[in-house]
Design a protein around this motif. Structure first.
Motif, PDB file in Angstrom:
ATOM      1  N   LEU A  85      14.270  50.289  10.889  1.00 52.32           N
ATOM      2  CA  LEU A  85      13.965  48.952  10.853  1.00 52.32           C
ATOM      3  C   LEU A  85      14.887  48.041  10.039  1.00 52.32           C
ATOM      4  CD1 LEU A  85       9.943  48.562  10.819  1.00 52.32           C
ATOM      5  CD2 LEU A  85      11.681  48.504  12.914  1.00 52.32           C
ATOM      6  N   TYR A  86      15.332  48.801   8.896  1.00 49.05           N
ATOM      7  CA  TYR A  86      15.847  48.126   7.936  1.00 49.05           C
ATOM      8  C   TYR A  86      17.557  48.064   8.599  1.00 49.05           C
ATOM      9  CZ  TYR A  86      18.751  47.131   3.789  1.00 49.05           C
ATOM     10  OH  TYR A  86      19.647  46.694   2.505  1.00 49.05           O
ATOM     11  N   GLU A  87      17.922  49.253   9.002  1.00 53.14           N
ATOM     12  CA  GLU A  87      19.364  49.347   9.604  1.00 53.14           C
ATOM     13  C   GLU A  87      19.504  48.256  10.541  1.00 53.14           C
ATOM     14  OE1 GLU A  87      19.457  53.181  10.973  1.00 53.14           O
ATOM     15  OE2 GLU A  87      19.431  54.059   8.990  1.00 53.14           O
ATOM     16  N   ARG A  88      18.301  47.704  11.479  1.00 53.84           N
ATOM     17  CA  ARG A  88      18.434  46.841  12.486  1.00 53.84           C
ATOM     18  C   ARG A  88      18.166  45.430  12.034  1.00 53.84           C
ATOM     19  NH1 ARG A  88      18.081  51.616  13.809  1.00 53.84           N
ATOM     20  NH2 ARG A  88      19.011  52.697  15.435  1.00 53.84           N
ATOM     21  N   ARG A  89      18.032  45.168  10.760  1.00 54.14           N
ATOM     22  CA  ARG A  89      17.666  43.842  10.205  1.00 54.14           C
ATOM     23  C   ARG A  89      18.440  42.587  10.906  1.00 54.14           C
ATOM     24  NH1 ARG A  89      20.652  46.478   6.435  1.00 54.14           N
ATOM     25  NH2 ARG A  89      22.029  45.561   5.149  1.00 54.14           N
ATOM     26  N   ASN A  90      19.793  42.772  11.325  1.00 53.50           N
ATOM     27  CA  ASN A  90      20.480  41.871  11.751  1.00 53.50           C
ATOM     28  C   ASN A  90      20.496  41.609  13.403  1.00 53.50           C
ATOM     29  OD1 ASN A  90      21.910  40.984   9.094  1.00 53.50           O
ATOM     30  ND2 ASN A  90      22.776  43.066   9.082  1.00 53.50           N
ATOM     31  N   ASP A  91      19.639  42.590  13.901  1.00 52.45           N
ATOM     32  CA  ASP A  91      19.402  42.483  15.372  1.00 52.45           C
ATOM     33  C   ASP A  91      18.812  41.153  15.702  1.00 52.45           C
ATOM     34  OD1 ASP A  91      20.706  44.780  15.325  1.00 52.45           O
ATOM     35  OD2 ASP A  91      18.915  45.864  16.228  1.00 52.45           O
ATOM     36  N   VAL A  92      19.512  40.391  16.747  1.00 54.31           N
ATOM     37  CA  VAL A  92      18.631  39.338  17.432  1.00 54.31           C
ATOM     38  C   VAL A  92      17.222  39.592  17.713  1.00 54.31           C
ATOM     39  CG1 VAL A  92      19.297  39.763  19.655  1.00 54.31           C
ATOM     40  CG2 VAL A  92      19.073  37.086  18.657  1.00 54.31           C
ATOM     41  N   GLU A  93      16.900  40.731  18.142  1.00 49.26           N
ATOM     42  CA  GLU A  93      15.641  40.965  18.646  1.00 49.26           C
ATOM     43  C   GLU A  93      14.859  42.012  17.690  1.00 49.26           C
ATOM     44  OE1 GLU A  93      14.076  40.333  21.522  1.00 49.26           O
ATOM     45  OE2 GLU A  93      16.010  39.195  22.193  1.00 49.26           O
ATOM     46  N   ILE A  94      14.928  41.595  16.419  1.00 46.61           N
ATOM     47  CA  ILE A  94      14.420  42.295  15.115  1.00 46.61           C
ATOM     48  C   ILE A  94      12.749  42.207  15.485  1.00 46.61           C
ATOM     49  CG2 ILE A  94      14.646  40.471  13.717  1.00 46.61           C
ATOM     50  CD1 ILE A  94      14.628  44.251  12.870  1.00 46.61           C
ATOM     51  N   GLY A  95      12.182  41.021  15.554  1.00 40.39           N
ATOM     52  CA  GLY A  95      10.692  41.038  15.747  1.00 40.39           C
ATOM     53  C   GLY A  95      10.197  41.671  16.756  1.00 40.39           C
ATOM     54  N   SER A  96      10.833  41.767  17.841  1.00 47.58           N
ATOM     55  CA  SER A  96      10.426  42.763  18.983  1.00 47.58           C
ATOM     56  C   SER A  96      10.595  44.304  18.677  1.00 47.58           C
ATOM     57  CB  SER A  96      11.206  42.472  20.093  1.00 47.58           C
ATOM     58  OG  SER A  96      10.741  43.365  21.329  1.00 47.58           O
ATOM     59  N   THR A  97      11.351  44.593  17.855  1.00 46.32           N
ATOM     60  CA  THR A  97      11.752  46.012  17.644  1.00 46.32           C
ATOM     61  C   THR A  97      10.804  46.587  16.493  1.00 46.32           C
ATOM     62  OG1 THR A  97      14.026  45.953  17.397  1.00 46.32           O
ATOM     63  CG2 THR A  97      13.496  47.524  16.176  1.00 46.32           C
ATOM     64  N   ILE A  98      10.204  45.477  15.528  1.00 51.51           N
ATOM     65  CA  ILE A  98       9.496  45.705  14.743  1.00 51.51           C
ATOM     66  C   ILE A  98       7.787  45.900  15.418  1.00 51.51           C
ATOM     67  CG2 ILE A  98       7.795  44.927  12.701  1.00 51.51           C
ATOM     68  CD1 ILE A  98      10.295  43.761  11.636  1.00 51.51           C
ATOM     69  N   ASN A  99       7.538  45.145  16.149  1.00 48.43           N
ATOM     70  CA  ASN A  99       6.645  45.177  17.150  1.00 48.43           C
ATOM     71  C   ASN A  99       6.245  46.667  18.021  1.00 48.43           C
ATOM     72  OD1 ASN A  99       5.433  42.990  16.279  1.00 48.43           O
ATOM     73  ND2 ASN A  99       6.188  41.828  18.397  1.00 48.43           N
ATOM     74  N   LYS A 100       7.440  46.833  18.310  1.00 47.04           N
ATOM     75  CA  LYS A 100       7.467  48.359  19.189  1.00 47.04           C
ATOM     76  C   LYS A 100       7.371  49.522  18.195  1.00 47.04           C
ATOM     77  CE  LYS A 100      10.433  46.730  23.070  1.00 47.04           C
ATOM     78  NZ  LYS A 100      11.935  46.530  23.435  1.00 47.04           N
TER      79      LYS A 100
END
Length: 426
Positions: A85-100
């Motif tokens: 998750l930390y590596e993707r902290r700048n992704d525009v879909e980070i909220g969705s990524t955490i949920n998944k």
């Protein structure tokens, strides 16, 4: 020499993480994001350290490492680790990524974590704002938690992570005011109840309104080897999730914490569908809960005034001594606890001062409690002790004396009365 992570380090960083949300979201809401992220960081760091240990032990044999990790407390795939998750902290879909990631973590650990994260949404526009603002908060949250080293070797043998979780729950309860009382019992009160009930090894311990679990944990810690069975039920879904995570972080992996209304839908039942009974029952139920019986109402066509609670509506027969007034549920919880108390069991409950004096059906219930010799002690508690209310309270301690012992006491009492009256006893 490796630097250990201290409670002060963790608490400081956690409090900094709260700054991400302060002024934007109420603490009674953002606490869920902080505490869930703490849980994820802890199990991820533990998994990472165990992976490195197994790689060294099995000389890089991935198959053997995978087998060993499958026996750990929690199973983590790469996509649900904190580092991912930390590596993707700048992704525009980070909220969705955490949920998944949370959903996948639940699926992989369905026996332990099923439903734990169902009430938290890291992609909620209603709570966290629109995409740009939401992503900025989540990025900062991940960066704050990245400063923490929660590997077991860094934490040592102390229950630092559990204490940190408890520290944050107490802080949030203080901030939340009245709402805080719904999920946290002050530490000194929990300690009082835990000592009063004197839990023993192999006891079944139950809290029907367990909140975040702080009271249950205090009772468990009274038993040196912590070899007890833990049961609880909580009506609020978010608080139920906090409780389950709290248990795991205090190394209580087999606690049975249910979600639902304890009064209208008690979920700890025996094989015959009757209420389970316990050697120890403790609770700090909501003070004078209004409309406590609405779960029994069934179909009232939206008109709550048509409904009147009657003892016959309860399939467990808990209200035969009297039906508490609809606007004050204190004795409803007391009666549930009494019916959940095993012969020889001990029970401690926090209640508002008025339960000692109020009349009508409450007076009838009180009379039956005294008649059945259940009340052992009443301890007065001062004003301003509980979050959200300034009223004084009491701790009522009850015992269900074993039937054989009760018979002996009654016979002994009768003989003593007759002896004093100088009546010859054959």
């Amino acid at each position: 020499m490796e630097v250990k992570t201290t409670s002060e380090n963790i608490n400081q960083i956690l409090w900094q993480a709260c700054d991400t949300f302060r002024g934007k979201i109420d603490s009674s809401i953002y606490k869920d994001y902080i505490l869930v992220m703490l849980f994820i960081k802890y199990i991820s760091d533990t998994y990472k350290e165990h992976y490195d240990e197994y790689m060294k032990k099995y000389e890089g044999n991935e198959e053997r490492v995978k087998r060993a990790l499958s026996r750990d407390r929690f199973i983590l795939d790469e996509i649900c680790t904190f580092d991912y998750l930390y590596e993707r902290r700048n992704d525009v879909e980070i909220g969705s990524t955490i949920n998944k990631a949370l959903e996948h973590l639940e699926t992989e650990n369905s026996g332990k974590l099923r439903g734990v994260f169902r009430n938290i949404d890291f992609n909620s526009e209603a709570v966290l704002g629109k995409t740009k603002e939401r992503n900025a908060m989540l990025k900062q949250l991940l960066e704050d938690f990245n400063k923490l080293d929660l590997r077991p070797s860094s934490l040592g043998n102390d229950d630092i992570i559990g204490d940190a979780y408890q520290f944050m729950i107490e802080k949030f309860a203080s901030d939340a005011g009245k709402k805080g009382g719904e999920f946290f019992t002050p530490t000194m009160v929990s300690e009082l109840l835990a000592r009063l009930v004197k839990p023993k090894e192999n006891d079944r311990i139950y809290d029907p309104t367990c909140g975040s679990g702080s009271l249950l944990i205090k009772v468990v810690n009274q038993v040196p080897n912590r070899k007890v069975a833990v049961y609880g039920q909580e009506r609020n879904g978010q608080t139920h999730s906090l409780c389950r995570m709290n248990m795991f972080l205090h190394n209580i992996d087999d606690a049975k914490i249910e979600w639902g209304d304890t009064l209208s839908n008690p979920l700890h039942l025996d094989d015959e569908g009757k209420l389970m009974t316990f050697q120890v029952v403790v609770a700090n139920p909501p003070f004078s809960l209004d409309k406590w019986a609405m779960g029994f109402a069934g179909n009232t066509n939206g008109d709550e005034n048509k409904f009147k609670m009657e003892a016959s509506l309860d399939p467990f027969g808990r209200f035969e001594w009297g039906v508490p007034p609809s606007s004050k549920g204190d004795y409803a919880f007391v009666l549930h606890m009494i019916h959940s108390l095993e012969e020889g069991g001990r029970m401690a409950v926090i209640l508002p001062h008025g339960v000692l004096f109020r009349g009508a059906s409450e007076a009838k219930i009180r009379k039956q409690i005294i008649k059945h010799n259940l009340l052992d002690a009443v301890i007065g508690l001062p004003e301003n002790l509980f979050y959200g209310t300034s009223i004084p309270a009491v701790c009522c301690f009850l015992k269900r004396v074993e039937i054989g012992k009760m018979y002996y006491l009654l016979m002994h009492r009768e003989k003593e009365i007759m002896r004093r009256a100088k009546i010859k006893i054959s």
